[in-house]
Design a protein around this motif. Structure first.
Motif, PDB file in Angstrom:
ATOM      1  N   HIS A  12      -3.371  17.307   4.929  1.00 41.20           N
ATOM      2  CA  HIS A  12      -2.442  16.196   4.751  1.00 41.20           C
ATOM      3  C   HIS A  12      -3.152  14.981   4.169  1.00 41.20           C
ATOM      4  CE1 HIS A  12       0.925  18.158   6.601  1.00 41.20           C
ATOM      5  NE2 HIS A  12       0.244  18.412   7.706  1.00 41.20           N
ATOM      6  N   ASP A  13      -2.365  14.143   3.567  1.00 40.50           N
ATOM      7  CA  ASP A  13      -2.852  12.856   3.061  1.00 40.50           C
ATOM      8  C   ASP A  13      -3.649  12.141   4.152  1.00 40.50           C
ATOM      9  OD1 ASP A  13      -1.102  10.092   1.385  1.00 40.50           O
ATOM     10  OD2 ASP A  13      -3.229  10.479   1.738  1.00 40.50           O
ATOM     11  N   ARG A  85      -6.426  12.193  -0.740  1.00 41.84           N
ATOM     12  CA  ARG A  85      -5.164  11.723  -1.317  1.00 41.84           C
ATOM     13  C   ARG A  85      -4.521  12.850  -2.105  1.00 41.84           C
ATOM     14  NH1 ARG A  85      -8.472   6.780  -4.171  1.00 41.84           N
ATOM     15  NH2 ARG A  85      -9.017   5.612  -2.275  1.00 41.84           N
ATOM     16  N   PRO A  86      -3.237  12.793  -2.310  1.00 45.38           N
ATOM     17  CA  PRO A  86      -2.597  13.846  -3.126  1.00 45.38           C
ATOM     18  C   PRO A  86      -3.225  13.999  -4.507  1.00 45.38           C
ATOM     19  CG  PRO A  86      -0.940  12.600  -1.939  1.00 45.38           C
ATOM     20  CD  PRO A  86      -2.251  11.912  -1.683  1.00 45.38           C
ATOM     21  N   SER A 121       1.439  15.091   0.625  1.00 44.48           N
ATOM     22  CA  SER A 121       1.805  13.706   0.948  1.00 44.48           C
ATOM     23  C   SER A 121       2.728  13.652   2.160  1.00 44.48           C
ATOM     24  CB  SER A 121       2.485  13.065  -0.260  1.00 44.48           C
ATOM     25  OG  SER A 121       3.603  13.815  -0.634  1.00 44.48           O
TER      26      SER A 121
END
Length: 121
Positions: A12-13, A85-86, A121
């Motif tokens: 996950h982010d 981050r994505p 995200s």
């Protein structure tokens, strides 16, 4: 020489992952190692590198979030990735060269097969 990446996955982010580049077939301290990544439809770009004598270099986009390190006994180079981050989503490759440790993809002689990192995200 063989380079094998591992440690990729889905995170996950804001999460973390540690990638490994395990090497064989050569004297480990005779080569510099670089990490690169390639997102779908984009060029392969530099992420980080470590020279034969331990100097490190990072792209601006990962500086302060990623750390490259080596374990000479295991002939392995790690890429610790934090605060993901994505936009970090890509296939990550490690590469080796006896002299060069800069950001130019074409300057590296040996490459692994890559490991997928996906940041949701």
């Amino acid at each position: 020489m063989e380079l094998v990446e591992s440690g990729g996955g889905l995170v996950h982010d804001g999460g973390s992952l540690r990638l490994s580049c395990t090497t064989s077939g050569y004297r480990f301290d005779a080569y510099s190692i670089g990490w690169f990544r390639q997102a779908p439809g984009k060029e392969r770009i530099f992420v980080a590198s470590v020279s034969r004598n331990g100097l490190t270099n990072y792209s601006d986009s990962v500086k302060g979030r990623f750390t490259i390190s080596t374990d000479n006994a295991k002939k392995t180079v790690y890429l610790q990735m934090r605060s993901l981050r994505p936009e970090d989503t890509a296939v990550y490759f490690c590469a080796a060269d006896p002299v060069y440790w800069g950001p130019v993809v074409s300057r590296y002689d040996y490459w692994g097969q890559g490991t997928q990192v996906t940041v949701s995200s």
